[in-house]
Design a protein around this motif. Sequence first.
Motif, PDB file in Angstrom:
ATOM      1  N   SER A  55      23.498 -44.943  15.347  1.00  0.00           N
ATOM      2  CA  SER A  55      22.199 -44.931  16.030  1.00  0.00           C
ATOM      3  C   SER A  55      22.240 -45.827  17.266  1.00  0.00           C
ATOM      4  N   GLU A  56      22.996 -46.914  17.179  1.00  0.00           N
ATOM      5  CA  GLU A  56      23.129 -47.801  18.329  1.00  0.00           C
ATOM      6  C   GLU A  56      23.856 -47.078  19.461  1.00  0.00           C
ATOM      7  N   ALA A  57      24.882 -46.300  19.107  1.00  0.00           N
ATOM      8  CA  ALA A  57      25.605 -45.514  20.112  1.00  0.00           C
ATOM      9  C   ALA A  57      24.688 -44.435  20.699  1.00  0.00           C
ATOM     10  N   PHE A  58      23.828 -43.867  19.832  1.00  0.00           N
ATOM     11  CA  PHE A  58      22.890 -42.820  20.286  1.00  0.00           C
ATOM     12  C   PHE A  58      21.904 -43.379  21.309  1.00  0.00           C
ATOM     13  N   THR A  59      21.264 -44.497  20.987  1.00  0.00           N
ATOM     14  CA  THR A  59      20.274 -45.065  21.917  1.00  0.00           C
ATOM     15  C   THR A  59      20.943 -45.540  23.210  1.00  0.00           C
ATOM     16  N   ALA A  60      22.187 -46.001  23.106  1.00  0.00           N
ATOM     17  CA  ALA A  60      22.914 -46.449  24.307  1.00  0.00           C
ATOM     18  C   ALA A  60      23.243 -45.266  25.210  1.00  0.00           C
ATOM     19  N   SER A  61      23.356 -44.056  24.638  1.00  0.00           N
ATOM     20  CA  SER A  61      23.725 -42.873  25.426  1.00  0.00           C
ATOM     21  C   SER A  61      22.529 -42.228  26.131  1.00  0.00           C
ATOM     22  N   LEU A  62      21.322 -42.699  25.830  1.00  0.00           N
ATOM     23  CA  LEU A  62      20.129 -42.106  26.437  1.00  0.00           C
ATOM     24  C   LEU A  62      20.099 -42.381  27.943  1.00  0.00           C
ATOM     25  N   PRO A  63      19.485 -41.496  28.730  1.00  0.00           N
ATOM     26  CA  PRO A  63      19.463 -41.675  30.187  1.00  0.00           C
ATOM     27  C   PRO A  63      18.471 -42.748  30.654  1.00  0.00           C
ATOM     28  N   PHE A  64      17.938 -43.525  29.722  1.00  0.00           N
ATOM     29  CA  PHE A  64      17.006 -44.607  30.059  1.00  0.00           C
ATOM     30  C   PHE A  64      17.238 -45.751  29.079  1.00  0.00           C
ATOM     31  N   ASN A  65      16.800 -46.919  29.478  1.00  0.00           N
ATOM     32  CA  ASN A  65      16.923 -48.084  28.594  1.00  0.00           C
ATOM     33  C   ASN A  65      15.673 -48.226  27.746  1.00  0.00           C
ATOM     34  N   LEU A  66      15.861 -48.545  26.475  1.00  0.00           N
ATOM     35  CA  LEU A  66      14.706 -48.802  25.616  1.00  0.00           C
ATOM     36  C   LEU A  66      14.078 -50.135  25.997  1.00  0.00           C
ATOM     37  N   THR A  67      12.753 -50.223  25.815  1.00  0.00           N
ATOM     38  CA  THR A  67      12.067 -51.500  26.058  1.00  0.00           C
ATOM     39  C   THR A  67      12.338 -52.434  24.881  1.00  0.00           C
ATOM     40  N   ASN A  68      12.044 -53.705  25.075  1.00  0.00           N
ATOM     41  CA  ASN A  68      12.207 -54.675  23.978  1.00  0.00           C
ATOM     42  C   ASN A  68      11.349 -54.287  22.776  1.00  0.00           C
ATOM     43  N   ALA A  69      10.127 -53.771  23.066  1.00  0.00           N
ATOM     44  CA  ALA A  69       9.215 -53.382  21.977  1.00  0.00           C
ATOM     45  C   ALA A  69       9.777 -52.201  21.189  1.00  0.00           C
ATOM     46  N   GLN A  70      10.405 -51.234  21.879  1.00  0.00           N
ATOM     47  CA  GLN A  70      11.033 -50.102  21.182  1.00  0.00           C
ATOM     48  C   GLN A  70      12.205 -50.581  20.326  1.00  0.00           C
ATOM     49  N   ASP A  71      13.024 -51.452  20.890  1.00  0.00           N
ATOM     50  CA  ASP A  71      14.150 -52.025  20.131  1.00  0.00           C
ATOM     51  C   ASP A  71      13.666 -52.702  18.858  1.00  0.00           C
ATOM     52  N   GLN A  72      12.576 -53.486  18.987  1.00  0.00           N
ATOM     53  CA  GLN A  72      12.052 -54.217  17.833  1.00  0.00           C
ATOM     54  C   GLN A  72      11.519 -53.249  16.780  1.00  0.00           C
ATOM     55  N   ALA A  73      10.854 -52.179  17.223  1.00  0.00           N
ATOM     56  CA  ALA A  73      10.329 -51.184  16.271  1.00  0.00           C
ATOM     57  C   ALA A  73      11.471 -50.529  15.493  1.00  0.00           C
ATOM     58  N   ILE A  74      12.570 -50.226  16.180  1.00  0.00           N
ATOM     59  CA  ILE A  74      13.736 -49.629  15.502  1.00  0.00           C
ATOM     60  C   ILE A  74      14.333 -50.622  14.501  1.00  0.00           C
ATOM     61  N   LYS A  75      14.401 -51.899  14.880  1.00  0.00           N
ATOM     62  CA  LYS A  75      14.898 -52.930  13.953  1.00  0.00           C
ATOM     63  C   LYS A  75      14.012 -53.013  12.714  1.00  0.00           C
ATOM     64  N   ASP A  76      12.680 -52.938  12.922  1.00  0.00           N
ATOM     65  CA  ASP A  76      11.738 -52.965  11.786  1.00  0.00           C
ATOM     66  C   ASP A  76      12.035 -51.809  10.831  1.00  0.00           C
ATOM     67  N   ILE A  77      12.274 -50.630  11.400  1.00  0.00           N
ATOM     68  CA  ILE A  77      12.545 -49.434  10.588  1.00  0.00           C
ATOM     69  C   ILE A  77      13.863 -49.589   9.823  1.00  0.00           C
ATOM     70  N   ILE A  78      14.894 -50.090  10.506  1.00  0.00           N
ATOM     71  CA  ILE A  78      16.198 -50.294   9.846  1.00  0.00           C
ATOM     72  C   ILE A  78      16.057 -51.268   8.677  1.00  0.00           C
ATOM     73  N   ASN A  79      15.325 -52.361   8.913  1.00  0.00           N
ATOM     74  CA  ASN A  79      15.107 -53.345   7.839  1.00  0.00           C
ATOM     75  C   ASN A  79      14.383 -52.710   6.656  1.00  0.00           C
ATOM     76  N   ASP A  80      13.334 -51.915   6.955  1.00  0.00           N
ATOM     77  CA  ASP A  80      12.549 -51.267   5.893  1.00  0.00           C
ATOM     78  C   ASP A  80      13.412 -50.287   5.091  1.00  0.00           C
ATOM     79  N   MET A  81      14.133 -49.419   5.802  1.00  0.00           N
ATOM     80  CA  MET A  81      14.876 -48.352   5.132  1.00  0.00           C
ATOM     81  C   MET A  81      16.170 -48.848   4.487  1.00  0.00           C
ATOM     82  N   SER A  82      16.529 -50.106   4.792  1.00  0.00           N
ATOM     83  CA  SER A  82      17.717 -50.707   4.151  1.00  0.00           C
ATOM     84  C   SER A  82      17.321 -51.659   3.027  1.00  0.00           C
TER      85      SER A  82
END
Length: 670
Positions: A248-275
């Motif tokens: 997923s980290e490789a996927f988001t890095a391949s996007l044609p735009f950079n994620l905002t800090n808030a988007q990054d944090q939301a993804i981290k929240d989801i990873i923590n929850d689902m793990s």
Amino acid sequence: MDYKSSIDSIKGVGEKTAKLYHKLHIENVGDLIRYYPRDYLSYDDPISVDKASVGVRTALYLEISSYVTTEKRGRYIITTLTAADRTGSVNIVWFNSPYLRNVLKKGERYVFVGTIKKKNDRKVIEMPEYYTIDKYNRMMTVMQPVYSLTSGLTNNAVQKAIREVSSLIYGIKDPLPEKVREEYRLMKLGEALYNMHFPQNEEVLKDSVRRLAFDEFTNFLLEVRRLRTENQRLKNTHLLSEAAVLKSEAFTASLPFNLTNAQDQAIKDIINDMSSPYVMNRLIQGDVGSGKTIVAVTALYMNALSGYQGVLMVPTEVLAIQHYKDIDGLLGKFGVKTALLTGSVTAREKREIYEKLKNGEVDILIGTHAVIQEKVKFESLGLVVTDEQHRFGVRQREKLSEKGEDPHVLIMSATPIPRTLAIILYADLDISVIDELPAARKRVKNCVVDTSYRDNAYKFILKEVKSGHQAYIICPMIDSSESLDAENVIDYTDELKRYYGGTVRVEYLHGKMKDEEKSAILERFMNKEIDVLVSTTVIEVGINNQNATVMMIENAERFGLAQLHQLRGRVGRGSDESFCIFINAKETEDSVTRLRVLENSNDGFYIANEDMKQRGPGDFFGIRQSGDMLFKVADIYNHADILKKAQDCVLKYGDELSVGLDKRDIITTL
């Protein structure tokens, strides 16, 4: 006769009339009782012409000073006259009412009631009511309910049918204990229901609305409480794999735009929850255009890589199609298999999708409420995502979750809700807030103007169209039968086509069109085959046309600020500069002050707070936010104080009120 008796069991409702009620989704007596007026008309003392304000419903006692004339123009027969008092005159116009030429005569005096418009520096009233002075004096003693109707069904017919079942309304057993009603000063249920249709005055109406809003909030919060209890500490049987997180980290890095800090944090929240050892129940709350969808796509991608299926449920077919195309385009190249399921998918295609889901050949299913149908069965559902969750009831969300064995739940919402209210409404969820906009997203330029600016706006839209762009124009109503004092999409589209003389491609869209019609119109708009789309608020959610650069909203004063902000979010989605024009049809200081909030800010959460603060007592049963929590009466902005009292009630009496909740739901929704 009882609440479940068919509508034609009411005296005076025959087979033909029953079919008209069915068009309004009124099948039985209970449906009729819960078919509340959309507005109420009160009749104030007549004023003089010189004191009549543009955009305000007014009563004028005038003498007809001209002959009454009729003239055919296009599909309309126009009846006109001039009437005056000692301070000035008004032009009065009716459409398709030629009989009035034989009813109204020069020299006669009537009270004319309607909304003043300004045309060519003249005051004009279109389609006014008219009364003799004696009849008007009687009208001043009542509040008149105004229902949304269908052709052939009148306001009087609906009122008469409701009066026929009034004894049934008053006989309703109140589900709230007397001590609760007394503590929160609530009207009895039967009394409240009757007075929604026939209020003696504004105070009685407010008390009725207060009671019904309290019931709706309380039932909703009891459902949320039940969900929270049931979901607490559910064991996580759909753990994310470490490989999925790395990919997923490789996927988001391949996007044609950079994620905002808030988007990054939301993804981290989801990873923590689902793990974690427990099932995720999380809300992603973010402003229009903040990039919630890519966060959800990342979650669905990780879920698929971990060996589980995912589902994304959205409120409209158009939005489902857009998400399907976008997600398939993003994830298809990584071997993730997606499928689209909506009401208009053919029976054969549905059977194929059902089979593939059951066999695990589909990784991500995207669709409307069609995804919760009984035939939809998953091999291993690990993640449920709902977009614009306030448009789905708690039970719909729950039904989707039941498609798997305790799947993770991710909910997205772009509806800006003040944090104090969000904590109450989303009590069963952990919340991630995306409070940053992507760097590429440009700020929409706003202006608040009166109706005299309309011609300039049309010229500006023409300039944008000639530059290869497109525009939206929003009207509050579908057709002229719905309202006497607001723009409507059908007539407006005709007028706009005449104005542009064929140089601009104009079409209309509204919620009563069939899904296939709506989808076809929107597809043509997305394919740049339509230049200007005249629409009701049906486009409020999920139209992502990056080529649209102008949003013009007629009668902006009729909408809540948060809803206006949602509508504005349909433009500014690409790299081109975009504009929003708010047409204020009321020449009042209050309406200008409210709309200036939007002119000065693009921050949805700030606007939501201002919306709540600025609502005054007069808005108590006024502008409703479109689709909020599917409540019929309650509105989180107008009734924030009632929501807080409902929360207090559930905290104090929740156990007692939860007994027989299913029965109470039947009673209070009839």
